[in-house]
Design an enzyme around this catalytic site. Structure first.
Site, PDB file in Angstrom:
ATOM      1  N   HIS A  71       0.861  -1.187   0.000  1.00 59.52           N
ATOM      2  CA  HIS A  71       0.000   0.000   0.000  1.00 59.52           C
ATOM      3  C   HIS A  71       0.896   1.236   0.000  1.00 59.52           C
ATOM      4  O   HIS A  71       1.535   1.531   1.003  1.00 59.52           O
ATOM      5  CB  HIS A  71      -0.916  -0.004   1.226  1.00 59.52           C
ATOM      6  N   LEU A  72       0.929   1.927  -1.144  1.00 65.23           N
ATOM      7  CA  LEU A  72       1.778   3.123  -1.255  1.00 65.23           C
ATOM      8  C   LEU A  72       1.007   4.397  -0.912  1.00 65.23           C
ATOM      9  O   LEU A  72       1.593   5.459  -0.775  1.00 65.23           O
ATOM     10  CB  LEU A  72       2.390   3.228  -2.658  1.00 65.23           C
ATOM     11  N   ASN A 100      -6.415   0.611  -3.339  1.00 62.45           N
ATOM     12  CA  ASN A 100      -7.385   1.223  -2.406  1.00 62.45           C
ATOM     13  C   ASN A 100      -6.907   2.592  -1.945  1.00 62.45           C
ATOM     14  O   ASN A 100      -6.766   2.881  -0.767  1.00 62.45           O
ATOM     15  CB  ASN A 100      -7.674   0.312  -1.203  1.00 62.45           C
ATOM     16  N   ASP A 140      -8.599  -5.029  -2.880  1.00 71.27           N
ATOM     17  CA  ASP A 140      -7.956  -5.233  -1.579  1.00 71.27           C
ATOM     18  C   ASP A 140      -8.312  -4.166  -0.550  1.00 71.27           C
ATOM     19  O   ASP A 140      -8.431  -2.990  -0.860  1.00 71.27           O
ATOM     20  CB  ASP A 140      -6.433  -5.297  -1.711  1.00 71.27           C
ATOM     21  N   ASP A 142       1.948  -6.930   2.460  1.00 71.52           N
ATOM     22  CA  ASP A 142       0.764  -6.164   2.881  1.00 71.52           C
ATOM     23  C   ASP A 142       1.198  -4.922   3.673  1.00 71.52           C
ATOM     24  O   ASP A 142       0.559  -4.553   4.662  1.00 71.52           O
ATOM     25  CB  ASP A 142      -0.214  -7.027   3.691  1.00 71.52           C
TER      26      ASP A 142
HETATM   27 ZN   LIG Z   1      -5.985  -7.078   2.136  1.00 71.27          ZN
END
Ligand SMILES: [Zn+2]
Length: 416
Positions: free
Chosen positions: A56-57, A88, A146, A299
């Protein structure tokens, strides 16, 4: 020109001791060259740069947690030369121009390859399909909502049919929204003792079981994200035995910790799926070693310090992981050098279709490498990530990334 000295080099024929020279963005020779830069590997492993299928950036939309540049920096410290960025963000990556924005920002940062994942549904709202055609044309190969699972089986079926034809991968955050509703940790003995509402393993397993039936129907390549329970491992094992095109990932935290950690009420042990029982930890570790779970994915989920200074129930979901993943994996399970690079680089690169990543070291191969000392012991304290929400802070880990080279340039090096 860079020469790496005294390394165990992971070649297509296995590990070979020696020196290695990089010229331009390629590996010039498995020998000493006339280099201006020298890296002493002292018997450490030199293999393909790591590839994370699940980062997640946070850009666009949540840049106070992380941005593409700071996340790339954290990745290079962790030995990564490629990341698949989860969609997301705000807005969600559900159209072609948004995917191109992520790719371009990654290129500007220039520290590693950033490949955007695309959303399956518009806005990740589970109402209508995202612009899968545009996303695919923009280079997206991994599709996921996600943060949430795609609850609508009809929408998911259509996405699967479309992507099966094109050759995309459906990656699922398996969590049934009904079974998972209101859960803050694994539903079990610890949650009852603490009086915190739990999220059962079944929330993950029922969605994976449903998805596998749709995979049988559509033939799409399916990737189960952050598998956390023994029951999920069984389902994936069965599907693979039946010949379905299924892969799976596990996170470093699910390999290292069980739900008893939540007794500390530290928000850095709050994640989805939650930490489960000791039996589940053993099952996912065994499955990774046996190849039932194919890869480790971080993650990496940054949250700012002020967001974590709240009661456990109110804390945000997820923990950072890029800078500790390599060590955390080797601390949890025993892997050969070959096994380590297969699960951390070679197989993730092939799942995402990253052509210049995850290649064993040989003359002419792209110079995306990492140097790893598997014996070094260290304790993580501060991180290059904008966020510091790591469950591994203060915990002794085995194995340290000594240097990372992306496209022939040193992007990280531990000063000796
Ligand atoms: Zn996830």
């Amino acid at each position: 020109m860079i020469t790496i000295h005294d390394a165990l080099i992971l070649t297509p024929d296995g590990p070979v001791p020696g020196d290695l020279t990089v010229e331009g963005d390629r590996i010039a020779a498995l020998a000493t060259g006339n280099a201006d830069t020298h890296i002493d590997a002292r018997g450490g492993w030199v293999g393909p740069g790591l590839v994370d299928l699940h980062t997640h950036l946070r850009e666009p939309g949540f840049e106070w947690k992380e941005d593409i540049r700071s996340g790339s920096r954290a990745g290079s410290v962790g030995g990564y030369t490629a990341l698949v960025a989860m969609p997301n963000t705000s807005p969600a990556i559900d159209a072609g121009h948004l995917a191109r924005f992520v790719t371009d920002r990654g290129r500007e940062a220039g520290l590693l390859e950033v490949m955007p994942a695309g959303a399956i549904t518009m806005g990740r709202e589970n109402q209508a399909l995202a612009h899968l055609d545009e996303l695919f044309a923009a280079g997206v190969r991994v599709f996921t909502d996600d943060g949430d699972g795609v609850a609508d089986a009809g929408l998911l079926r259509h996405a699967m049919e479309y992507l099966a034809e094109r050759g995309g991968v459906v990656a699922q955050h398996a969590e049934d929204p009904g079974l998972g509703r209101g859960g803050h940790m694994h539903e079990g003995l610890v949650s009852s003792r603490l009086g915190i509402r739990g999220l059962p393993s079944l929330a993950e397993e029922t969605m994976i079981a449903r998805d596998l039936a749709l995979v049988r129907l559509t033939g799409v390549r399916y990737h189960a994200q952050h598998v956390s329970s023994a029951g999920s491992v069984e389902l994936i094992d069965e599907a693979k035995r039946a010949g379905l095109p299924v892969t799976a990932e596990v996170t470093p935290h699910h390999l290292n910790f069980d739900h008893s950690r939540v007794e500390s009420m530290e928000p850095c042990f709050k994640m989805y799926p939650p930490l489960r029982t000791a039996e589940d930890v053993a099952a996912v570790g065994g499955a990774l070693a046996a190849g039932i779970i194919d890869v480790v994915a971080t993650d990496h989920a940054p949250h700012a310090e002020h967001e974590c200074e709240v009661p456990f129930e109110e804390a945000p979901r997820g923990v950072i992981g890029l800078e500790t993943a390599a060590a955390a994996v080797l601390t949890a399970i025993e892997l050969s050098a070959i096994g380590f690079f297969q699960k951390m680089s070679v197989i993730p690169a092939s799942i995402a279709g990253l052509a210049s990543q995850g290649q064993w070291i040989e003359e002419g191969a792209p110079a995306n490498l990492m140097v790893f000392d598997p014996e070094a012991v260290w304790v993580p304290e501060r991180f290059a990530s904008k966020s510091q929400n790591s469950p591994f802070r203060g915990i002794k880990l085995k194995g340290k990334v000594m240097a990372t080279i992306f496209a022939g340039r040193i992007t990280h090096q531990v000063s000796s």
